[in-house]
Write an enzyme that holds these catalytic residues in place. Sequence first.
Site, PDB file in Angstrom:
ATOM      1  N   ARG A  50     -64.201  19.203 -35.911  1.00 16.68           N
ATOM      2  CA  ARG A  50     -63.731  19.278 -34.521  1.00 16.68           C
ATOM      3  C   ARG A  50     -62.300  18.758 -34.468  1.00 16.68           C
ATOM      4  O   ARG A  50     -62.041  17.623 -34.082  1.00 16.68           O
ATOM      5  CB  ARG A  50     -64.693  18.498 -33.624  1.00 16.68           C
ATOM      6  CG  ARG A  50     -66.025  19.238 -33.460  1.00 16.68           C
ATOM      7  CD  ARG A  50     -67.112  18.371 -32.889  1.00 16.68           C
ATOM      8  NE  ARG A  50     -67.527  17.329 -33.826  1.00 16.68           N
ATOM      9  CZ  ARG A  50     -68.501  16.455 -33.602  1.00 16.68           C
ATOM     10  NH1 ARG A  50     -69.161  16.500 -32.455  1.00 16.68           N
ATOM     11  NH2 ARG A  50     -68.817  15.553 -34.500  1.00 16.68           N
ATOM     12  N   ASP A  52     -58.363  17.963 -33.755  1.00 16.71           N
ATOM     13  CA  ASP A  52     -57.631  17.499 -32.568  1.00 16.71           C
ATOM     14  C   ASP A  52     -56.622  18.541 -32.081  1.00 16.71           C
ATOM     15  O   ASP A  52     -56.280  19.469 -32.805  1.00 16.71           O
ATOM     16  CB  ASP A  52     -56.842  16.232 -32.926  1.00 16.71           C
ATOM     17  CG  ASP A  52     -57.719  15.002 -32.981  1.00 16.71           C
ATOM     18  OD1 ASP A  52     -58.758  14.979 -32.293  1.00 16.71           O
ATOM     19  OD2 ASP A  52     -57.359  14.069 -33.716  1.00 16.71           O
ATOM     20  N   ARG A 197     -54.930  11.750 -40.974  1.00 18.85           N
ATOM     21  CA  ARG A 197     -53.645  11.424 -40.353  1.00 18.85           C
ATOM     22  C   ARG A 197     -53.251   9.960 -40.592  1.00 18.85           C
ATOM     23  O   ARG A 197     -52.065   9.648 -40.717  1.00 18.85           O
ATOM     24  CB  ARG A 197     -53.687  11.746 -38.861  1.00 18.85           C
ATOM     25  CG  ARG A 197     -53.746  13.264 -38.599  1.00 18.85           C
ATOM     26  CD  ARG A 197     -54.081  13.592 -37.156  1.00 18.85           C
ATOM     27  NE  ARG A 197     -53.164  12.958 -36.224  1.00 18.85           N
ATOM     28  CZ  ARG A 197     -53.352  12.923 -34.904  1.00 18.85           C
ATOM     29  NH1 ARG A 197     -54.450  13.487 -34.378  1.00 18.85           N
ATOM     30  NH2 ARG A 197     -52.483  12.343 -34.128  1.00 18.85           N
TER      31      ARG A 197
END
Lengths: 246, 246
Positions: A50, A52, A197
């Site tokens: 899922r 971002d 990230r």
Amino acid sequence: MKRVMLVVAYDGTGYHGWQAQPGHTTIEGVLNEKLSALLQEEITVIGASRTDAGVHSYGNVAVFDTNTRIPAEKLSYALNQRLPGDIVVQRSCEVAPDFHPRHCESRKTYEYRIWNSTFPMPARRLDTFFYHRPLDLEAMQRAAELLVGEYDFKSFCAAGTAVKTTVRRIYSLSVEQQKELITIRVCGNGFLYNMVRILAGTLIQVGSGERRPEELADILAAKDRSAAGPTAPAHGLTMIGIKFSS
Amino acid sequence: MKRVMLVVAYDGTGYHGWQAQPGHTTIEGVLNEKLSALLQEEITVIGASRTDAGVHSYGNVAVFDTNTRIPAEKLSYALNQRLPGDIVVQRSCEVAPDFHPRHCESRKTYEYRIWNSTFPMPARRLDTFFYHRPLDLEAMQRAAELLVGEYDFKSFCAAGTAVKTTVRRIYSLSVEQQKELITIRVCGNGFLYNMVRILAGTLIQVGSGERRPEELADILAAKDRSAAGPTAPAHGLTMIGIKFSS
């Protein structure tokens, strides 16, 4: 009734991420809408990753159940006719009725791309993160090596995320450079929220000399989000693909 | 008065090409407008490569004359503050007052990028040309070799173009593949109108089996645009950079 798997590529620039949200255009929302219109039944996809807002995909995976008689392999062609140019299904096939893309063993690969130069490169501004300070590739590579294996990656998980366990296995983590483009490629059995990230943000700190490569061991040991570096911006991240164990 | 050289990168998607045209947004037009506003004098740039609509650049070159006291090297920073995100000056420096980027010897490099897969890749749809039939890389490479050297490239020049001579020298022409991405990279002392796109269109025909690699010699000998393949779409083309002989 059959379960169909889609390999879904998208340019995430124009979307509020994968997950359907009222009032926002999302990848999941568009897929549900176009599949429902195509198959004339209410379709709800289940996504593997899922992603971002702003994150791109070459090979995210979604499954859904349908009563259609259209062969699963042909659905990609029919669906791509209806999808906008920034979402393209790369492949469709039938899978076992109980196959769930998040509840089975898999190897996921992500790339985080950095444009490392004095000024940004316009044609790559949407799929790379521009960083102007020179980066020491070798230091980033030495730091990356320390993260390969099975560890508690709690320090690399967005604070406040509820998960059963923060232990994950990284199979490989490479840092490569082609002129101004630096690519961090990571393959693992799963990633915590914002994990790639935060890994990228921490490796950038190592590359710029703010941290030594050896500190990665301490960051892991701290099991505290504040020990790691910042979360690198979403648009540098691309979900490359997922391999499921058969 | 001094002459300043700019190395200009852009995402050509939103522009009607380089050359200023009334009623259209062009790279040259935006540079003239932003430079004039910055320097408070009427500025007119001279471009090295007047790229077509949709063509991208990592390193096109423009020069202009100015009375400013701002050091030439600092102009890139000041100008980038005013430019939109899809045009970024990579470097600025002072050059000789008689330096003209089209009237002096240079080596120009272009890349033509092909996304060769069953379906297009959304995140690369604006800087690669999607082509779905399988391409034979080796055949394309053998054909490319036949074009290296000094030849009359009249067959690879858009019909009706007025030029003194259609003789050009290609220093190198490579065809490389990284998974789905095929990159044709060509370096030469100059290119005729649409030459790289016609080269790409012809090499794609070779790759798909429509033509044999050896035919490239006949196409050159024909000196007739209709002997070569189609002009490949603009958005696959990127102006990489220019080296001027000192």
